[in-house]
Design a protein around this motif. Structure first.
Motif, PDB file in Angstrom:
ATOM      1  N   GLY A  22       7.814  -9.557  -3.890  1.00 48.20           N
ATOM      2  CA  GLY A  22       8.077  -8.197  -3.453  1.00 48.20           C
ATOM      3  C   GLY A  22       9.549  -7.872  -3.368  1.00 48.20           C
ATOM      4  O   GLY A  22      10.407  -8.761  -3.358  1.00 48.20           O
ATOM      5  N   ILE A  23       9.853  -6.585  -3.304  1.00 44.35           N
ATOM      6  CA  ILE A  23      11.215  -6.071  -3.218  1.00 44.35           C
ATOM      7  C   ILE A  23      11.460  -5.560  -1.802  1.00 44.35           C
ATOM      8  O   ILE A  23      10.732  -4.700  -1.311  1.00 44.35           O
ATOM      9  N   VAL A  24      12.479  -6.117  -1.149  1.00 40.73           N
ATOM     10  CA  VAL A  24      12.827  -5.744   0.223  1.00 40.73           C
ATOM     11  C   VAL A  24      13.955  -4.717   0.196  1.00 40.73           C
ATOM     12  O   VAL A  24      14.997  -4.958  -0.425  1.00 40.73           O
ATOM     13  N   GLU A  25      13.753  -3.586   0.879  1.00 44.95           N
ATOM     14  CA  GLU A  25      14.761  -2.526   0.917  1.00 44.95           C
ATOM     15  C   GLU A  25      14.845  -1.932   2.319  1.00 44.95           C
ATOM     16  O   GLU A  25      13.841  -1.896   3.045  1.00 44.95           O
ATOM     17  N   ARG A  26      16.021  -1.440   2.658  1.00 43.72           N
ATOM     18  CA  ARG A  26      16.172  -0.652   3.883  1.00 43.72           C
ATOM     19  C   ARG A  26      16.142   0.814   3.490  1.00 43.72           C
ATOM     20  O   ARG A  26      16.830   1.237   2.553  1.00 43.72           O
ATOM     21  N   ILE A  27      15.349   1.612   4.219  1.00 44.26           N
ATOM     22  CA  ILE A  27      15.194   3.030   3.869  1.00 44.26           C
ATOM     23  C   ILE A  27      15.564   3.945   5.029  1.00 44.26           C
ATOM     24  O   ILE A  27      15.384   5.157   4.940  1.00 44.26           O
ATOM     25  N   GLY A  28      16.092   3.392   6.100  1.00 47.93           N
ATOM     26  CA  GLY A  28      16.517   4.177   7.250  1.00 47.93           C
ATOM     27  C   GLY A  28      17.304   3.315   8.207  1.00 47.93           C
ATOM     28  O   GLY A  28      17.407   2.090   8.010  1.00 47.93           O
ATOM     29  N   PRO A  29      17.889   3.916   9.274  1.00 47.31           N
ATOM     30  CA  PRO A  29      18.694   3.137  10.213  1.00 47.31           C
ATOM     31  C   PRO A  29      17.935   1.954  10.819  1.00 47.31           C
ATOM     32  O   PRO A  29      18.511   0.895  11.022  1.00 47.31           O
ATOM     33  N   GLN A  30      16.646   2.116  11.095  1.00 40.80           N
ATOM     34  CA  GLN A  30      15.831   1.043  11.657  1.00 40.80           C
ATOM     35  C   GLN A  30      14.471   0.984  10.944  1.00 40.80           C
ATOM     36  O   GLN A  30      13.426   0.853  11.581  1.00 40.80           O
ATOM     37  N   ARG A  31      14.523   1.037   9.627  1.00 41.69           N
ATOM     38  CA  ARG A  31      13.280   1.073   8.857  1.00 41.69           C
ATOM     39  C   ARG A  31      13.463   0.342   7.537  1.00 41.69           C
ATOM     40  O   ARG A  31      14.400   0.630   6.788  1.00 41.69           O
ATOM     41  N   TRP A  32      12.565  -0.607   7.287  1.00 42.82           N
ATOM     42  CA  TRP A  32      12.589  -1.379   6.049  1.00 42.82           C
ATOM     43  C   TRP A  32      11.222  -1.305   5.380  1.00 42.82           C
ATOM     44  O   TRP A  32      10.237  -0.868   5.986  1.00 42.82           O
ATOM     45  N   ARG A  33      11.189  -1.753   4.137  1.00 41.08           N
ATOM     46  CA  ARG A  33       9.915  -1.870   3.435  1.00 41.08           C
ATOM     47  C   ARG A  33       9.966  -3.063   2.491  1.00 41.08           C
ATOM     48  O   ARG A  33      11.050  -3.498   2.062  1.00 41.08           O
ATOM     49  N   ILE A  34       8.787  -3.584   2.186  1.00 39.02           N
ATOM     50  CA  ILE A  34       8.627  -4.583   1.127  1.00 39.02           C
ATOM     51  C   ILE A  34       7.570  -4.049   0.178  1.00 39.02           C
ATOM     52  O   ILE A  34       6.426  -3.816   0.580  1.00 39.02           O
ATOM     53  N   ALA A  35       7.948  -3.827  -1.058  1.00 36.47           N
ATOM     54  CA  ALA A  35       7.021  -3.306  -2.064  1.00 36.47           C
ATOM     55  C   ALA A  35       6.554  -4.450  -2.956  1.00 36.47           C
ATOM     56  O   ALA A  35       7.376  -5.191  -3.504  1.00 36.47           O
ATOM     57  N   PHE A  36       5.240  -4.592  -3.087  1.00 32.95           N
ATOM     58  CA  PHE A  36       4.641  -5.648  -3.896  1.00 32.95           C
ATOM     59  C   PHE A  36       3.996  -5.030  -5.137  1.00 32.95           C
ATOM     60  O   PHE A  36       2.863  -4.532  -5.081  1.00 32.95           O
ATOM     61  N   PRO A  37       4.695  -5.038  -6.274  1.00 30.31           N
ATOM     62  CA  PRO A  37       4.114  -4.456  -7.490  1.00 30.31           C
ATOM     63  C   PRO A  37       3.034  -5.357  -8.086  1.00 30.31           C
ATOM     64  O   PRO A  37       3.169  -6.573  -8.115  1.00 30.31           O
ATOM     65  N   TYR A  38       1.953  -4.736  -8.528  1.00 28.44           N
ATOM     66  CA  TYR A  38       0.843  -5.435  -9.163  1.00 28.44           C
ATOM     67  C   TYR A  38       0.356  -6.639  -8.350  1.00 28.44           C
ATOM     68  O   TYR A  38       0.374  -7.779  -8.835  1.00 28.44           O
ATOM     69  N   PRO A  39      -0.060  -6.414  -7.098  1.00 32.55           N
ATOM     70  CA  PRO A  39      -0.629  -7.524  -6.323  1.00 32.55           C
ATOM     71  C   PRO A  39      -1.907  -8.034  -6.982  1.00 32.55           C
ATOM     72  O   PRO A  39      -2.495  -7.372  -7.841  1.00 32.55           O
ATOM     73  N   ARG A  40      -2.346  -9.210  -6.573  1.00 29.59           N
ATOM     74  CA  ARG A  40      -3.510  -9.839  -7.212  1.00 29.59           C
ATOM     75  C   ARG A  40      -4.787  -9.029  -6.999  1.00 29.59           C
ATOM     76  O   ARG A  40      -5.665  -9.035  -7.853  1.00 29.59           O
ATOM     77  N   TRP A  41      -4.890  -8.373  -5.857  1.00 26.30           N
ATOM     78  CA  TRP A  41      -6.151  -7.737  -5.499  1.00 26.30           C
ATOM     79  C   TRP A  41      -5.973  -6.259  -5.205  1.00 26.30           C
ATOM     80  O   TRP A  41      -4.940  -5.812  -4.722  1.00 26.30           O
ATOM     81  N   GLU A  42      -6.979  -5.501  -5.503  1.00 25.66           N
ATOM     82  CA  GLU A  42      -7.238  -4.151  -5.014  1.00 25.66           C
ATOM     83  C   GLU A  42      -6.357  -3.046  -5.580  1.00 25.66           C
ATOM     84  O   GLU A  42      -6.837  -2.110  -6.196  1.00 25.66           O
ATOM     85  N   SER A  43      -5.046  -3.100  -5.381  1.00 24.75           N
ATOM     86  CA  SER A  43      -4.188  -1.938  -5.624  1.00 24.75           C
ATOM     87  C   SER A  43      -3.191  -2.175  -6.751  1.00 24.75           C
ATOM     88  O   SER A  43      -3.041  -3.287  -7.262  1.00 24.75           O
ATOM     89  N   THR A  44      -2.477  -1.109  -7.107  1.00 27.29           N
ATOM     90  CA  THR A  44      -1.417  -1.207  -8.114  1.00 27.29           C
ATOM     91  C   THR A  44      -0.096  -1.593  -7.475  1.00 27.29           C
ATOM     92  O   THR A  44       0.714  -2.307  -8.072  1.00 27.29           O
ATOM     93  N   ILE A  45       0.134  -1.123  -6.258  1.00 28.39           N
ATOM     94  CA  ILE A  45       1.319  -1.530  -5.509  1.00 28.39           C
ATOM     95  C   ILE A  45       0.996  -1.451  -4.019  1.00 28.39           C
ATOM     96  O   ILE A  45       0.281  -0.550  -3.567  1.00 28.39           O
ATOM     97  N   ASP A  46       1.466  -2.423  -3.266  1.00 23.71           N
ATOM     98  CA  ASP A  46       1.361  -2.433  -1.807  1.00 23.71           C
ATOM     99  C   ASP A  46       2.746  -2.201  -1.225  1.00 23.71           C
ATOM    100  O   ASP A  46       3.725  -2.804  -1.694  1.00 23.71           O
ATOM    101  N   VAL A  47       2.825  -1.359  -0.208  1.00 30.64           N
ATOM    102  CA  VAL A  47       4.101  -1.086   0.454  1.00 30.64           C
ATOM    103  C   VAL A  47       3.971  -1.439   1.931  1.00 30.64           C
ATOM    104  O   VAL A  47       3.169  -0.834   2.651  1.00 30.64           O
ATOM    105  N   PHE A  48       4.749  -2.421   2.370  1.00 34.80           N
ATOM    106  CA  PHE A  48       4.816  -2.791   3.781  1.00 34.80           C
ATOM    107  C   PHE A  48       5.921  -1.982   4.450  1.00 34.80           C
ATOM    108  O   PHE A  48       7.060  -1.946   3.966  1.00 34.80           O
ATOM    109  N   GLU A  49       5.603  -1.377   5.565  1.00 36.74           N
ATOM    110  CA  GLU A  49       6.609  -0.737   6.405  1.00 36.74           C
ATOM    111  C   GLU A  49       6.954  -1.668   7.553  1.00 36.74           C
ATOM    112  O   GLU A  49       6.071  -2.268   8.167  1.00 36.74           O
ATOM    113  N   LEU A  50       8.251  -1.796   7.853  1.00 35.26           N
ATOM    114  CA  LEU A  50       8.735  -2.690   8.904  1.00 35.26           C
ATOM    115  C   LEU A  50       9.665  -1.926   9.835  1.00 35.26           C
ATOM    116  O   LEU A  50      10.708  -1.412   9.406  1.00 35.26           O
ATOM    117  N   ILE A  51       9.302  -1.881  11.118  1.00 37.29           N
ATOM    118  CA  ILE A  51      10.115  -1.216  12.139  1.00 37.29           C
ATOM    119  C   ILE A  51      10.314  -2.201  13.293  1.00 37.29           C
ATOM    120  O   ILE A  51       9.328  -2.747  13.801  1.00 37.29           O
TER     121      ILE A  51
END
Length: 211
Positions: free
Chosen positions: A178-207
């Motif tokens: 996955g790709i880890v990015e900061r998108i705000g002063p106290q907000r991050w995300r991890i995007a998982f492109p083409y995960p093994r199951w279910e979806s095309t991309i998963d996006v984790f929000e981290l606060i």
């Protein structure tokens, strides 16, 4: 020709390592300047990371078609190209949730938003470690530096009541990239492109907890 002779003379005089027969530096022995994660990641996961934008656009288009209001309500979280400087996650506990975009197969939903769980970031001599602590699907792994405004997560999915996480590379069906990015002063995300199951991309929000 003159520069080649000079290189040969230097090699002979000082017996420098890495000098080839042509008097120049042997490219094969030159240091690998690729980011550390690329030396760890499998070819399949390097490919997934390289195609992150295709996964994001495809998944986002499907999610918007079925749930436009929910997608819009997430703001920057689900939009590509929203990263800001300083992507490294501070050590501590986080509220974390996952949003799945774009079903891989018919019959699955194109937009699924899960409730918040607890994630933790720790640090040791090897670097930053990330773990989701509860829930039935728990990514655990390392976060590696990368170029630009992102870092890279490489880990594996723990399932159910498993007490010990698998190391990355042990089971390709469990491996996660996955790709880890900061998108705000106290907000991050991890995007998982083409995960093994279910979806095309998963996006984790981290606060961070307490924010």
């Amino acid at each position: 020709m003159q520069s080649s002779r000079l290189g040969l003379a230097v090699c002979v005089l000082f017996a420098l390592p890495g000098c080839g027969k042509d008097g120049g530096v042997d490219r094969a022995s030159a240091p690998d300047r690729a980011p550390g994660w690329q030396r760890v990641a499998s070819a399949a996961d390097r490919d997934r990371i390289a195609r992150w934008r295709s996964a994001w656009i495809a998944g986002l288009d499907k999610a918007r078609s079925s749930n436009p209001q929910q997608v819009a309500a997430q703001g920057a979280l689900l939009q590509p190209d929203m990263a800001i400087d300083d992507p490294a996650l501070p050590v501590g506990d986080y509220r974390c949730r996952v949003i799945k975009l774009g079903a891989q197969t018919k019959g699955l939903l194109d937009y699924i938003a899960y409730p918040y769980f607890t994630c933790r970031v720790t640090a040791d001599a090897a670097g930053l470690r990330f773990a989701k602590l509860d829930g039935s699907q728990r990514p655990v792994g390392m976060i590696y530096p990368d170029e630009g405004r992102r870092m890279i997560f490489l880990g594996a999915m723990s399932l159910g009541d498993e007490a010990r996480p698998l190391p990355y590379g042990r089971d390709t069906e469990r491996d996660m990239a996955g790709i880890v990015e900061r998108i705000g002063p106290q907000r991050w995300r991890i995007a998982f492109p083409y995960p093994r199951w279910e979806s095309t991309i998963d996006v984790f929000e981290l606060i961070p907890k307490g924010v």
